[in-house]
Design a protein around this motif. Structure first.
Motif, mmCIF file in Angstrom:
data_model
loop_
_atom_site.group_PDB
_atom_site.id
_atom_site.type_symbol
_atom_site.label_atom_id
_atom_site.label_comp_id
_atom_site.label_asym_id
_atom_site.label_seq_id
_atom_site.Cartn_x
_atom_site.Cartn_y
_atom_site.Cartn_z
ATOM 1 N N THR B 78 0.826 -1.216 0.000
ATOM 2 C CA THR B 78 0.000 0.000 0.000
ATOM 3 C C THR B 78 0.855 1.258 0.000
ATOM 4 O OG1 THR B 78 -0.066 0.137 2.416
ATOM 5 C CG2 THR B 78 -1.794 -1.165 1.349
ATOM 6 N N GLN B 79 2.126 1.111 0.334
ATOM 7 C CA GLN B 79 2.926 2.301 0.574
ATOM 8 C C GLN B 79 3.203 3.123 -0.690
ATOM 9 O OE1 GLN B 79 6.800 1.784 2.225
ATOM 10 N NE2 GLN B 79 6.632 3.646 3.433
ATOM 11 N N ALA B 80 3.640 2.443 -1.747
ATOM 12 C CA ALA B 80 3.971 3.179 -2.973
ATOM 13 C C ALA B 80 2.748 3.902 -3.558
ATOM 14 C CB ALA B 80 4.606 2.238 -3.995
ATOM 15 N N PRO B 81 1.598 3.206 -3.720
ATOM 16 C CA PRO B 81 0.434 3.936 -4.226
ATOM 17 C C PRO B 81 -0.030 5.057 -3.287
ATOM 18 C CG PRO B 81 -0.149 1.671 -3.657
ATOM 19 C CD PRO B 81 1.329 1.763 -3.605
ATOM 20 N N ALA B 82 0.166 4.888 -1.976
ATOM 21 C CA ALA B 82 -0.226 5.948 -1.038
ATOM 22 C C ALA B 82 0.629 7.190 -1.280
ATOM 23 C CB ALA B 82 -0.068 5.467 0.398
ATOM 24 N N PHE B 83 1.929 6.993 -1.440
ATOM 25 C CA PHE B 83 2.798 8.135 -1.719
ATOM 26 C C PHE B 83 2.542 8.701 -3.118
ATOM 27 C CE2 PHE B 83 6.234 6.829 1.561
ATOM 28 C CZ PHE B 83 5.633 7.622 2.512
ATOM 29 N N ALA B 84 2.166 7.827 -4.055
ATOM 30 C CA ALA B 84 1.873 8.303 -5.413
ATOM 31 C C ALA B 84 0.711 9.290 -5.398
ATOM 32 C CB ALA B 84 1.552 7.128 -6.327
ATOM 33 N N SER B 85 -0.199 9.106 -4.453
ATOM 34 C CA SER B 85 -1.317 10.030 -4.346
ATOM 35 C C SER B 85 -0.822 11.420 -3.957
ATOM 36 C CB SER B 85 -2.319 9.506 -3.316
ATOM 37 O OG SER B 85 -3.169 10.534 -2.900
ATOM 38 N N GLY B 86 0.154 11.462 -3.041
ATOM 39 C CA GLY B 86 0.752 12.746 -2.694
ATOM 40 C C GLY B 86 1.433 13.356 -3.909
ATOM 41 N N ALA B 87 2.163 12.515 -4.649
ATOM 42 C CA ALA B 87 2.849 12.998 -5.848
ATOM 43 C C ALA B 87 1.858 13.565 -6.853
ATOM 44 C CB ALA B 87 3.649 11.867 -6.486
ATOM 45 N N SER B 88 0.654 13.003 -6.892
ATOM 46 C CA SER B 88 -0.331 13.467 -7.880
ATOM 47 C C SER B 88 -0.744 14.915 -7.624
ATOM 48 C CB SER B 88 -1.559 12.554 -7.885
ATOM 49 O OG SER B 88 -2.413 12.870 -6.809
ATOM 50 N N LEU B 171 6.800 20.422 0.138
ATOM 51 C CA LEU B 171 7.986 20.363 -0.708
ATOM 52 C C LEU B 171 7.742 21.134 -2.000
ATOM 53 C CD1 LEU B 171 9.067 16.672 -0.098
ATOM 54 C CD2 LEU B 171 10.138 18.758 0.772
ATOM 55 N N PRO B 172 8.811 21.758 -2.521
ATOM 56 C CA PRO B 172 8.634 22.676 -3.639
ATOM 57 C C PRO B 172 8.417 21.993 -4.992
ATOM 58 C CG PRO B 172 10.948 22.544 -3.017
ATOM 59 C CD PRO B 172 10.193 21.740 -2.031
ATOM 60 N N SER B 173 8.920 20.782 -5.163
ATOM 61 C CA SER B 173 8.837 20.196 -6.502
ATOM 62 C C SER B 173 8.636 18.696 -6.428
ATOM 63 C CB SER B 173 10.128 20.477 -7.282
ATOM 64 O OG SER B 173 11.187 19.745 -6.698
ATOM 65 N N LEU B 174 8.258 18.148 -7.566
ATOM 66 C CA LEU B 174 8.073 16.709 -7.680
ATOM 67 C C LEU B 174 9.388 15.974 -7.408
ATOM 68 C CD1 LEU B 174 5.708 14.891 -8.424
ATOM 69 C CD2 LEU B 174 6.518 14.902 -10.767
ATOM 70 N N GLN B 175 10.491 16.554 -7.870
ATOM 71 C CA GLN B 175 11.800 15.939 -7.674
ATOM 72 C C GLN B 175 12.122 15.840 -6.191
ATOM 73 O OE1 GLN B 175 11.113 18.221 -9.932
ATOM 74 N NE2 GLN B 175 11.598 17.207 -11.859
ATOM 75 N N ALA B 176 11.851 16.924 -5.475
ATOM 76 C CA ALA B 176 12.107 16.929 -4.035
ATOM 77 C C ALA B 176 11.222 15.899 -3.341
ATOM 78 C CB ALA B 176 11.840 18.317 -3.459
ATOM 79 N N GLN B 178 9.982 13.134 -4.647
ATOM 80 C CA GLN B 178 10.453 11.777 -4.941
ATOM 81 C C GLN B 178 11.705 11.444 -4.146
ATOM 82 O OE1 GLN B 178 10.332 12.202 -9.141
ATOM 83 N NE2 GLN B 178 8.351 11.169 -9.328
ATOM 84 N N ALA B 179 12.579 12.452 -3.988
ATOM 85 C CA ALA B 179 13.783 12.224 -3.187
ATOM 86 C C ALA B 179 13.396 11.929 -1.736
ATOM 87 C CB ALA B 179 14.697 13.442 -3.265
ATOM 88 N N ALA B 180 12.448 12.703 -1.222
ATOM 89 C CA ALA B 180 12.042 12.552 0.182
ATOM 90 C C ALA B 180 11.364 11.201 0.411
ATOM 91 C CB ALA B 180 11.108 13.688 0.578
ATOM 92 N N THR B 181 10.458 10.812 -0.468
ATOM 93 C CA THR B 181 9.758 9.547 -0.257
ATOM 94 C C THR B 181 10.715 8.376 -0.485
ATOM 95 O OG1 THR B 181 8.924 9.705 -2.515
ATOM 96 C CG2 THR B 181 7.421 10.328 -0.747
ATOM 97 N N GLY B 182 11.646 8.538 -1.432
ATOM 98 C CA GLY B 182 12.644 7.500 -1.669
ATOM 99 C C GLY B 182 13.476 7.245 -0.420
ATOM 100 N N LEU B 183 13.780 8.355 0.268
ATOM 101 C CA LEU B 183 14.564 8.287 1.484
ATOM 102 C C LEU B 183 13.769 7.638 2.620
ATOM 103 C CD1 LEU B 183 17.418 9.539 1.997
ATOM 104 C CD2 LEU B 183 16.227 11.383 3.178
ATOM 105 N N LEU B 184 12.486 7.969 2.682
ATOM 106 C CA LEU B 184 11.640 7.514 3.785
ATOM 107 C C LEU B 184 11.221 6.058 3.654
ATOM 108 C CD1 LEU B 184 9.096 10.400 4.503
ATOM 109 C CD2 LEU B 184 10.534 9.202 6.165
ATOM 110 N N MET B 185 10.977 5.649 2.397
ATOM 111 C CA MET B 185 10.320 4.366 2.184
ATOM 112 C C MET B 185 11.121 3.194 2.743
ATOM 113 S SD MET B 185 8.156 3.447 -1.155
ATOM 114 C CE MET B 185 8.102 4.848 -2.217
ATOM 115 N N GLY B 186 12.437 3.210 2.530
ATOM 116 C CA GLY B 186 13.288 2.125 3.032
ATOM 117 C C GLY B 186 13.155 1.941 4.537
#
Lengths: 334, 275
Positions: B78-88, B171-176, B178-186
């Motif tokens: 559930t984690q990746a799709p949950a974060f994808a919603s934030g990204a949307s 966060l200011p941008s999509l890149q930021a 993705q970096a933040a969620t990438g860091l958190l997810m692990g």
């Protein structure tokens, strides 16, 4: 209504014929001393506007003149730094929700959802704007017809052409029957054919829905569609009037006549109409404030000796140059 | 007065529903997204479950490491799709649709709520779809068990979707993002007890794991599951302790709900702030 009743209106004001049947509507837009500054940038610097209901009003100016910032303030998306602003009679500071209910907006960049169908985009909009549930279906249908998109209602928006998308966005902007419709650079990115179509569409929509339309453009040819124009430069209105008025303030029209004997024709025009034409490259040049009206008179006075006539009006480019001392930058189309 | 309040509530509820429907319609249209979203947890289940299963001793009751892993993988899915919603939210800003929503005469909180509820729905669907593979992990196909697990997944999805929304609005941008969620997810997954029991971790790791909302989701799912298994090896299914105490199932679910609500509240405050 009898004359005696007219004096009893709340403000004791009398209204001209034709305006009597309906109560007076507030101005569509009233801005006084509007200022918006961002850190280090003065985007809008004391802008005044008064747009009566029903007008097709244009803000003409180069990119960076403050047009989009002005539109953002008009939509209550951005708070002005100072100044007063009413839209459809609502104060943007104290009643932003009422402002938003009274307006439709078509932004410069597309704000459609490409993953939804044409109809779904309209339905989402209807729900967001609280269109009465029973009216959603008929209004969506009517707008699809008006936008010529009825046969594409189930197409995903990302499959539409640029022109179709723009028509859909305008239709969507009018779906909740706003009093004022904002079109920010409505023809940006459209090919010439789509641009013509878009204008037909705007005029038709306006006719059907009766909304006031405020549009921004940096294209002079488009400014000609407007009832009135404000030329905006560096965050201020530098000139205001109908396209014809603005032109006439800048200079006269030129009528160019080709005749068999220019010298004799010139002498004849001086005698009959009191004009002083000049002869340029074998053609007669007459300068006049209203060349279109003068042209038939000239032809009549010359008794059919005219083999061709050309009327040229000062362009809005000339107008812009006149008021700002700079030429309108012509942007490369994307 | 009460009628105007009712009308306004109705207006806001319609906006929430409109945003929810928009997101879920797009989700249903892109079924490849769901399939791809399921591949990673399934690969993990196969590789880790089978691979580590050979190392982790089986108590002979037929309940092995794969079964232990299964609830963790459900929550992880559930984690990746949950974060994808934030990204949307940030995608919408990029592609303009956010402006269409922001200019509408509704509260921005309603728009965000619609986003979060649709994200929760979609993330829950991802987790729930994995239940189809229960048999592989020796989990019985029991409708009551599935309903309970879906409820836990829904709360876990809500918590993570709200966290994603919070990150997206700050966060200011999509890149930021993705970096933040990438860091958190692990860390969120590895310190959730999804892959290994937490009861033998050193003390300094106990704190972070207790604070991790996913820990409570994984433990909640796992304790529900054990009720449906014949006998479980204590070496694997040791119970979670926070500061020496065993939290109840209700407390674990409350932690998930409260974490999500707090993130949502902070996100909404920021999102509703005018420019």
């Amino acid at each position: 209504m009898k004359p005696g009743i007219r004096a009893e209106t709340p403000l004791g004001a009398t209204f001209p014929e034709g305006a009597r049947s309906a109560p007076p509507r507030p101005p569509a837009i009233r801005a006084e001393g509007l200022v918006k500054t961002y850190p280090g940038v003065e985007a809008v610097r004391g802008l005044d506007l008064l747009v009566p209901p029903g007008e097709l009003f244009g803000l003409l100016g180069p990119n960076g003149a403050g047009k989009s910032t002005t539109v953002a303030m008009l939509c209550a998306l951005t708070r002005p730094t100072s100044g007063s602003l009413w839209v459809a009679g609502h104060d943007v500071y104290t009643a932003p929700a009422a402002v938003r209910r009274s307006i439709g907006v078509v932004f410069q960049e597309s704000t459609l959802d490409g993953k939804l169908t044409v109809e779904e985009n309209l339905r989402v909009h209807a729900a967001l704007y609280g269109v009465p549930r029973a009216q959603v279906r008929p209004r969506v249908g009517a707008m699809l017809d008006l936008a010529d998109l009825a046969d594409r209602r189930r197409s995903l928006v990302r499959t539409l052409s640029g022109g179709m998308r723009r028509r859909l966005e305008i239709a969507r902007g009018l779906l909740h029957r706003p009093q004022v419709l904002f079109l920010d650079e409505p023809t940006a990115g459209l090919d010439p054919h789509s641009r013509v179509e878009m204008w037909d569409h705007v005029h038709r929509m306006r006719h059907e829905c009766g909304a006031t339309v405020l549009l921004t453009t940096h294209h002079l040819a488009e400014a000609d569609h407007c009832d009135r124009l404000a030329i905006v430069d560096r965050g201020r209105v530098v000139a205001l009037g109908s396209p014809a008025e603005l032109r006439s303030r800048v200079g006269d029209d030129r009528v160019l006549l080709v005749t068999d004997d220019p010298a004799r024709a010139a002498e004849r025009l001086t005698r009959t109409l009191g004009l002083h034409p000049t002869v340029l490259d074998g053609a007669l040049v007459v300068r006049a404030a209203d060349g279109a009206r003068l042209l038939p008179e000239l032809v009549t006075a010359l008794g059919g000796a005219v083999s061709s006539a050309t009327l040229s009006q000062p362009s809005l480019d000339d107008v812009f140059l006149h008021y700002t001392g700079r030429e309108l930058r012509t942007e490369a189309r994307t | 007065m009460s009628t105007t309040v009712a009308t306004r509530l109705d207006t806001e509820a319609r906006a929430v529903a409109a945003v929810w429907r928009r997101e879920t319609t797009a989700f249903l249209r892109e079924r490849t997204r769901l399939v791809l979203g399921l591949l990673q947890p399934l690969l993990l289940l196969a590789a880790l479950g089978v691979g580590l299963g050979t190392v982790v001793p089986d108590d002979g009751a037929g309940v092995g490491y794969v079964t232990f892993l299964f609830p963790g993988v459900l929550v992880m899915a559930t984690q990746a799709p949950a974060f994808a919603s934030g990204a949307s939210i940030l995608w919408d800003r990029e592609f303009g649709f956010l402006r269409e929503m922001l200019v509408a005469p509704v509260r921005r909180e309603s728009l965000l709520l619609g986003k979060v509820l649709s994200g929760t729905t979609i993330a829950t669907c991802h987790g729930a779809a994995l239940l189809a593979f229960s048999g592989v992990a020796g989990v019985p196909y029991d409708p009551v068990l599935f309903a309970a697990l879906v409820a836990v997944l829904a709360l876990a999805s809500f918590a993570m979707t709200c966290l994603g929304a919070l990150l997206a609005v700050f966060l200011p941008s999509l890149q930021a993002f993705q970096a933040a969620t990438g860091l958190l997810m692990g860390p969120l997954v590895f310190l959730s007890g999804a892959f290994f029991p937490l009861d033998r971790l050193p003390a300094w790791l106990a704190g972070p794991t207790a604070l991790n909302p996913l820990t409570h989701a994984v433990d909640a799912a796992r304790r529900i599951l054990t009720g449906y298994l014949p006998a479980v090896p204590d070496s694997l299914f040791g119970s979670l302790r926070v500061a020496g105490l065993r939290p109840s199932l209700e407390e674990e679910l409350a932690v998930l709900g409260a974490f999500g609500a707090l993130c949502l509240l902070l996100a909404a405050r920021r999102f509703a702030r005018p420019d």
